[in-house]
Design an enzyme around this catalytic site. Sequence first.
Site, PDB file in Angstrom:
ATOM      1  N   CYS A  54     -81.381  28.448 -34.448  1.00 28.88           N
ATOM      2  CA  CYS A  54     -80.286  27.520 -34.743  1.00 28.88           C
ATOM      3  C   CYS A  54     -80.824  26.242 -35.388  1.00 28.88           C
ATOM      4  CB  CYS A  54     -79.543  27.183 -33.459  1.00 28.88           C
ATOM      5  SG  CYS A  54     -78.311  25.873 -33.642  1.00 28.88           S
ATOM      6  N   TYR A  85     -71.163  28.609 -44.295  1.00 33.04           N
ATOM      7  CA  TYR A  85     -71.641  28.985 -42.958  1.00 33.04           C
ATOM      8  C   TYR A  85     -70.990  30.292 -42.507  1.00 33.04           C
ATOM      9  CZ  TYR A  85     -72.495  28.655 -37.921  1.00 33.04           C
ATOM     10  OH  TYR A  85     -72.874  28.910 -36.624  1.00 33.04           O
ATOM     11  N   GLU A  97     -81.126  30.354 -41.290  1.00 33.79           N
ATOM     12  CA  GLU A  97     -80.852  28.922 -41.154  1.00 33.79           C
ATOM     13  C   GLU A  97     -82.167  28.158 -41.217  1.00 33.79           C
ATOM     14  OE1 GLU A  97     -78.430  27.905 -37.802  1.00 33.79           O
ATOM     15  OE2 GLU A  97     -76.974  29.506 -38.186  1.00 33.79           O
ATOM     16  N   ASP A 132     -79.022  33.740 -29.660  1.00 32.28           N
ATOM     17  CA  ASP A 132     -78.532  33.802 -31.035  1.00 32.28           C
ATOM     18  C   ASP A 132     -79.150  35.014 -31.727  1.00 32.28           C
ATOM     19  OD1 ASP A 132     -77.048  31.434 -30.840  1.00 32.28           O
ATOM     20  OD2 ASP A 132     -78.813  30.221 -31.278  1.00 32.28           O
ATOM     21  N   TYR A 137     -81.056  34.023 -37.846  1.00 26.94           N
ATOM     22  CA  TYR A 137     -81.867  33.343 -36.835  1.00 26.94           C
ATOM     23  C   TYR A 137     -83.336  33.772 -36.886  1.00 26.94           C
ATOM     24  CZ  TYR A 137     -77.248  32.201 -35.083  1.00 26.94           C
ATOM     25  OH  TYR A 137     -75.959  31.745 -34.980  1.00 26.94           O
ATOM     26  N   CYS A 200     -77.885  23.459 -28.423  1.00 25.32           N
ATOM     27  CA  CYS A 200     -79.238  23.571 -28.979  1.00 25.32           C
ATOM     28  C   CYS A 200     -79.854  24.838 -28.421  1.00 25.32           C
ATOM     29  CB  CYS A 200     -80.093  22.353 -28.617  1.00 25.32           C
ATOM     30  SG  CYS A 200     -81.817  22.500 -29.159  1.00 25.32           S
ATOM     31  N   CYS A 209    -100.091  25.540 -29.600  1.00 26.90           N
ATOM     32  CA  CYS A 209    -100.644  26.072 -30.843  1.00 26.90           C
ATOM     33  C   CYS A 209    -102.005  25.421 -31.098  1.00 26.90           C
ATOM     34  CB  CYS A 209     -99.704  25.803 -32.006  1.00 26.90           C
ATOM     35  SG  CYS A 209    -100.290  26.461 -33.579  1.00 26.90           S
TER      36      CYS A 209
END
Length: 215
Positions: A54, A85, A97, A132, A137, A200, A209
């Site tokens: 998202c 959209y 997105e 999602d 996505y 969110c 990372c």
Amino acid sequence: MWFSRKSLQVPTADEALPGRDTPIAVPARHHVLAAPLDGPFPEGSAFAQFAMGCFWGAERKFWQLPGVISTAVGYAGGHTPNPTYEEVCTGLTGHTEVVRVVYDPMRVSYAQLLKTFWENHDPTQGMRQGNDQGTQYRSLIGCYDEGQQAAADASRDAYQGALESAGYGTITTEIVPAPTFYFAESYHQQYLHTHPNGYCGLGGTHVSCPIGVGA
């Protein structure tokens, strides 16, 4: 965002919706940073492009970084020009997105942007991110030059090792030359600033990372 089950296969150019010639209208200025949304930008500015689920939550992660000049959300990686959209949500445009980041490389390194990207979503989930689900996505890094491509590839390889040690599977992130960026509608721009309690869907792996901030 939408939670309906969609095709998990990116359509071919022949299968994609036709789109339109007219770009989506967006505000002139960033709601948070007050910078132009579509330029002009200061000399020496650089661009980066990331898709990590998202785009509402993803954009906020990047505008919060010192050295980022502007951010915008949009659609990239598919076939349909200037999609809406609603069209992207059908899965028939091929787009994901994305967040386009404009940054000052003297103040924030591309490695820092990559670290933010990897650590704030799960890049092993294929055509979804958390709840999602759909091609929009999927995880993607769009590279604007060979230096970005090399850095993105190296960071993926480094992060793959860390993820495997933590029990995760193979990274599915696409690392490609930056595809054409199409702005999303104005109400999506800096959505979590104009809607502080908005949805969110970001959820990282909690695996660090291992790339150097100054690399």
